[in-house]
Design an enzyme around this catalytic site. Sequence first.
Site, mmCIF file in Angstrom:
data_model
loop_
_atom_site.group_PDB
_atom_site.id
_atom_site.type_symbol
_atom_site.label_atom_id
_atom_site.label_comp_id
_atom_site.label_asym_id
_atom_site.label_seq_id
_atom_site.Cartn_x
_atom_site.Cartn_y
_atom_site.Cartn_z
ATOM 1 C CE LYS A 1 -1.621 1.877 3.644
ATOM 2 N NZ LYS A 1 -2.303 2.174 4.933
ATOM 3 C CG ASP B 1 -7.150 3.546 2.553
ATOM 4 O OD1 ASP B 1 -8.052 3.205 1.745
ATOM 5 O OD2 ASP B 1 -7.104 4.680 3.062
#
Length: 220
Positions: free
Chosen positions: A120, A138
Amino acid sequence: MKNADIFEFYRRLAEANPDPQTELAYGNDYQLLVAVTLSAQSTDVGVNKATRKLFEFVKTPAQMLELGEDGLKQHIKTIGLFNSKAKNVIALSEILVRDHGGEVPANRDILETLPGVGRKTANVVMNTAFGAETFAVDTHIFRLGNRTGLAKGKTPLAVEKQLDKKTPAPFRRGAHHWLILHGRYICKARTPECWRCPVIDLCAYKSKTPSPKAKSVSKG
């Protein structure tokens, strides 16, 4: 969600916010990498508060190493998991100085090898710093992808792959920012504010939340 609806979904978000940006404060690629690393399980507001003074004099990994782990902790002690995050930031700074001439590499695979940098974080840096068409998933984007039907998946990676597959060319670079901001401020976890959502008619979420005004009228 059908392809035509996906295009319209992004088109409306783009119309409302033509130039979406991260809410993390930073001055260069290295500061961005540090800020995103610190933001895990923390809010952007909290990270910005902690890095405001730090980034005034720490602009490079070499300067971070001069500050040292204990010095860094003093700046970020208000952030969750600050001990481990400080250790990771110092470690990744050492690697950047030693192996990359103090520069942040524009390569997702290399970024993911840095301490404290997962997929991420690497995706955020690649997209924001280098303009890559990456999709950082996320909690907000994972929820939004599944709730709306835009990109369903049981894992963040599965949602990322769906976004990569389904997001049309005009919106690929800004998609991550549009989705995270939409999830943060409108398509919220506990009470999505459906009554002010610009894509409500395209969304597959069945339990649409009525406006507070509508609730008060029904109670009356």
